[in-house]
Design a protein around this motif. Structure first.
Motif, PDB file in Angstrom:
ATOM      1  N   GLU A 127       0.943  -1.200  -0.106  1.00  0.00           N
ATOM      2  CA  GLU A 127      -0.063   0.134   0.025  1.00  0.00           C
ATOM      3  C   GLU A 127       0.822   1.247  -0.015  1.00  0.00           C
ATOM      4  O   GLU A 127       1.875   1.468   0.711  1.00  0.00           O
ATOM      5  CB  GLU A 127      -0.987  -0.010   1.262  1.00  0.00           C
ATOM      6  CG  GLU A 127      -1.987  -1.182   1.272  1.00  0.00           C
ATOM      7  CD  GLU A 127      -2.961  -0.983   0.334  1.00  0.00           C
ATOM      8  OE1 GLU A 127      -3.228   0.277  -0.243  1.00  0.00           O
ATOM      9  OE2 GLU A 127      -3.564  -1.787  -0.511  1.00  0.00           O
ATOM     10  N   PRO A 128       0.381   2.292  -0.753  1.00  0.00           N
ATOM     11  CA  PRO A 128       1.271   3.534  -0.730  1.00  0.00           C
ATOM     12  C   PRO A 128       1.237   4.155   0.590  1.00  0.00           C
ATOM     13  O   PRO A 128       0.197   4.382   1.102  1.00  0.00           O
ATOM     14  CB  PRO A 128       0.752   4.325  -1.941  1.00  0.00           C
ATOM     15  CG  PRO A 128      -0.697   3.795  -1.980  1.00  0.00           C
ATOM     16  CD  PRO A 128      -0.579   2.283  -1.649  1.00  0.00           C
ATOM     17  N   THR A 129       2.549   4.717   1.019  1.00  0.00           N
ATOM     18  CA  THR A 129       2.498   5.509   2.463  1.00  0.00           C
ATOM     19  C   THR A 129       2.877   6.937   1.953  1.00  0.00           C
ATOM     20  O   THR A 129       3.777   7.100   1.194  1.00  0.00           O
ATOM     21  CB  THR A 129       3.504   4.869   3.398  1.00  0.00           C
ATOM     22  OG1 THR A 129       4.704   4.272   2.803  1.00  0.00           O
ATOM     23  CG2 THR A 129       3.098   3.430   3.705  1.00  0.00           C
ATOM     24  N   LEU A 130       2.476   7.535   2.977  1.00  0.00           N
ATOM     25  CA  LEU A 130       2.984   9.092   2.672  1.00  0.00           C
ATOM     26  C   LEU A 130       3.920   9.512   3.245  1.00  0.00           C
ATOM     27  O   LEU A 130       3.997   9.276   4.748  1.00  0.00           O
ATOM     28  CB  LEU A 130       1.817  10.111   3.195  1.00  0.00           C
ATOM     29  CG  LEU A 130       2.012  11.605   3.000  1.00  0.00           C
ATOM     30  CD1 LEU A 130       2.266  11.855   1.431  1.00  0.00           C
ATOM     31  CD2 LEU A 130       0.968  12.264   3.561  1.00  0.00           C
ATOM     32  N   ASN A 131       5.097   9.560   2.795  1.00  0.00           N
ATOM     33  CA  ASN A 131       6.499   9.646   3.508  1.00  0.00           C
ATOM     34  C   ASN A 131       7.210  10.655   2.994  1.00  0.00           C
ATOM     35  O   ASN A 131       7.698  11.003   2.015  1.00  0.00           O
ATOM     36  CB  ASN A 131       7.460   8.263   3.299  1.00  0.00           C
ATOM     37  CG  ASN A 131       8.284   8.388   4.047  1.00  0.00           C
ATOM     38  OD1 ASN A 131       8.859   9.276   5.008  1.00  0.00           O
ATOM     39  ND2 ASN A 131       9.669   7.399   3.888  1.00  0.00           N
ATOM     40  N   THR A 132       7.251  11.836   3.820  1.00  0.00           N
ATOM     41  CA  THR A 132       7.740  13.106   3.644  1.00  0.00           C
ATOM     42  C   THR A 132       8.957  13.263   3.880  1.00  0.00           C
ATOM     43  O   THR A 132       9.807  14.264   3.544  1.00  0.00           O
ATOM     44  CB  THR A 132       7.028  14.354   4.424  1.00  0.00           C
ATOM     45  OG1 THR A 132       7.126  14.041   5.678  1.00  0.00           O
ATOM     46  CG2 THR A 132       5.646  14.428   3.805  1.00  0.00           C
ATOM     47  N   GLU A 133       9.749  12.408   4.601  1.00  0.00           N
ATOM     48  CA  GLU A 133      11.147  12.077   4.969  1.00  0.00           C
ATOM     49  C   GLU A 133      12.078  11.798   3.780  1.00  0.00           C
ATOM     50  O   GLU A 133      12.019  10.965   3.168  1.00  0.00           O
ATOM     51  CB  GLU A 133      11.282  11.003   6.069  1.00  0.00           C
ATOM     52  CG  GLU A 133      12.620  10.876   6.563  1.00  0.00           C
ATOM     53  CD  GLU A 133      12.942   9.528   7.312  1.00  0.00           C
ATOM     54  OE1 GLU A 133      13.884   8.892   7.326  1.00  0.00           O
ATOM     55  OE2 GLU A 133      12.123   9.523   8.377  1.00  0.00           O
ATOM     56  N   LYS A 134      13.000  12.807   3.576  1.00  0.00           N
ATOM     57  CA  LYS A 134      13.973  12.522   2.336  1.00  0.00           C
ATOM     58  C   LYS A 134      15.347  11.540   2.676  1.00  0.00           C
ATOM     59  O   LYS A 134      15.617  11.744   3.866  1.00  0.00           O
ATOM     60  CB  LYS A 134      14.509  13.861   2.332  1.00  0.00           C
ATOM     61  CG  LYS A 134      13.753  15.209   1.515  1.00  0.00           C
ATOM     62  CD  LYS A 134      13.225  14.851   0.169  1.00  0.00           C
ATOM     63  CE  LYS A 134      12.798  15.866  -0.389  1.00  0.00           C
ATOM     64  NZ  LYS A 134      12.505  15.841  -1.753  1.00  0.00           N
TER      65      LYS A 134
END
Length: 54
Positions: free
Chosen positions: A36-43
């Motif tokens: 499932e796609p996850t929202l990951n804002t960490e670079k």
């Protein structure tokens, strides 16, 4: 040339559309994706490749 009797063909057509519109979509939509796609804002830090010939 004899004409085809439309009665059995019309029933086959209706049954085929019944299958395509009622039976198949729930089976297709029941499939789940393995990731499932996850929202990951960490670079993530990327490293340059270490080419052995360069």
């Amino acid at each position: 040339m004899p004409q085809l009797n439309p009665a059995p063909w019309f029933a086959i057509l209706l049954f085929a559309w019944l299958v395509f519109l009622i039976v198949i979509p729930p089976k297709v939509l029941a499939h789940t994706f393995p990731n499932e796609p996850t929202l990951n804002t960490e670079k993530t830090k990327t490293e340059p490749w270490n080419w052995p010939w360069h």
